[in-house]
Every structure is written in C-alpha cells, then in structure tokens.
Design an enzyme around this catalytic site. Sequence first.
Site, PDB file in Angstrom:
ATOM      1  N   LYS A 178       0.919  -1.176  -0.147  1.00  0.00           N
ATOM      2  CA  LYS A 178      -0.195  -0.016  -0.061  1.00  0.00           C
ATOM      3  C   LYS A 178       1.024   1.264  -0.067  1.00  0.00           C
ATOM      4  O   LYS A 178       1.900   1.512   0.947  1.00  0.00           O
ATOM      5  CB  LYS A 178      -0.905  -0.074   1.144  1.00  0.00           C
ATOM      6  CG  LYS A 178      -1.897  -1.322   1.152  1.00  0.00           C
ATOM      7  CD  LYS A 178      -2.568  -1.372   2.583  1.00  0.00           C
ATOM      8  CE  LYS A 178      -1.843  -1.555   3.899  1.00  0.00           C
ATOM      9  NZ  LYS A 178      -2.668  -2.120   4.749  1.00  0.00           N
ATOM     10  N   GLY A 216      -8.394   3.646  10.232  1.00  0.00           N
ATOM     11  CA  GLY A 216      -8.828   2.478   9.789  1.00  0.00           C
ATOM     12  C   GLY A 216      -8.946   1.977   8.642  1.00  0.00           C
ATOM     13  O   GLY A 216      -9.579   1.171   8.038  1.00  0.00           O
ATOM     14  N   CYS A 219      -7.376  -1.558   7.523  1.00  0.00           N
ATOM     15  CA  CYS A 219      -8.490  -2.513   8.242  1.00  0.00           C
ATOM     16  C   CYS A 219      -9.331  -2.573   7.169  1.00  0.00           C
ATOM     17  O   CYS A 219     -10.039  -3.606   6.694  1.00  0.00           O
ATOM     18  CB  CYS A 219      -9.028  -2.038   9.503  1.00  0.00           C
ATOM     19  SG  CYS A 219      -7.843  -1.950  10.811  1.00  0.00           S
TER      20      CYS A 219
END
Length: 270
Positions: A178, A216, A219
């Site tokens: 990422k 988040g 996730c």
Amino acid sequence: MEDIKTPYNSVLSIAGSDSGGCAGIQADIKSISACGAYAATVITATTAQNTKGVTDIHAIPISHIEKQLDAVLSDIQFGAIKIGMLHSCEVIKLVQEKLAEYELKNIVLDPVMVTTSGHKLITDDAIACLKNLFPKVSLITPNIPEAELLIGQKITSDNMKVMVKKIGEQFQSSVLLKGGHINDHTIIMTDVFYDDNTGEVSIITNPRVHTDNTHGTGCSLSSSIAAYLSLGEPMLSAITKGCNYVNKAIAAGKHKTLGQGNGPINHFGL
C-alpha cells in the site's frame, strides 16, 4: 412454489475491537457490509480507543478466542477470511492451526505491526511468528512502514515494484504493497500487487485524497478485498475493487468530522 434459499457470501474477520469504531472489527464489519457480503467476527482483543489514540488494550483469553473460532467455523461456510492484529505468538499459532484444521481459503492478512507514526504495535517475537504465517495465507497487505520492517530496506515510489516482488518471494505469498504513506506530492495514489502464483506485478491507481480522516483505512481495505473474494472475484479484481472502494470512502469522509483526532473514512459514502 418452493421457497429457494441462497447462502450469504460470508467473510470472517479475526481482529481486535476499536471502541471508537474507526478501525479494527468495527471498520471490518462496515466495509464487508458496504461491499455486499455478510460479516462474522472473532475478537482477539478489545481496546480503549478513540480518534486521538489507544489508551488501553485488553487481550482476550486464548481459550475464549479458540471457542469463538470453533463456534463460527463449525457452523458457517466462509468465502474469505480477513485477519487483523494478532498481538502474540500464542494467538498467531492458534489462528494458523485453525486455518489448517478448517481448510480455509481466500485468506487476507493485514500485518498490523506499525502505527502511522512508526511505532511498533507487537513484539519482535510476535513479528517472527507472524512471518511464519505469511506462506499460509492468500494475500498480505503491508503498508510502507510494515514492509520496510519486513525486509529492512527503504521503500520509495521508485522502487515499489522491485520491493513488492522481493517481499512476495521472500515470504512465499502474494502481496499488496500500500502506497498511502509515500507522500511525493503527486495527485495519484499508487498501490502495487505481486501475484505469487504468476510472478506478475500489477499497479492500481486512484486519485490521491488529501485528508486526515484516514483512521482505519488499512483495516477497511483488507476486509473489502476479502468481501470481493467471497463474492467470487479473482484476486486482482478483488484488490482493484477494494482499492477503488476505499478511495471513494476516503473522499466521501473528507468533509465529515468525528471526535477531536483523525476521523474515519465514510464506509457507506453518505
């Protein structure tokens, strides 16, 4: 006329709970639901957490984690599994045993090891145990600090393609590296996927959204990919759709506020 029933496309999230609702199990449930799948959970730890940070962590007893796993896995057929933060070797080894026992497939592991500010969240022993789990899963999704910790080298926008392949070959797993932590002032956000089955590297791009409401995100991305896998998408398609979904959710949350710190993405785009 007979009432024909169809099964849910189900995803199991094995992760910790975020009391603020931005990350962890709470973000997973929202992402999986928003992407059209059914979310079940096994909670490994609870946190006292809000938009400003984590003030306490309570580890769930290993015997109760095992009972949660057996309860859902013995009853529900899952099209994919998402694994989040596993805080100890004991928990990691238990999860690895259950993955094998129930012959689970489409396993997406978000190797939660380092915070955005660069602080390690788990011990060196747990990191070593986590590395042993990598070859047993379908995909790992490290961010840049986590990937640098794994291979001990600096990662930049110029070497992401080389590094993602190096990580994949070293740990015998497909890898989504990422690129959100690379701030090169471009208007494009780049993620790089290495397919362990073919050796090919693919680039996924989206518009870069400048906002602090990204609590988040990791996730949400790993769980959305798991959701698309459960819906029958091939790995690259699931990753591309997951990246696109999260990018849109970040954009939808840019002008929202929650709490006094870094807010969440807007999972349902409302």
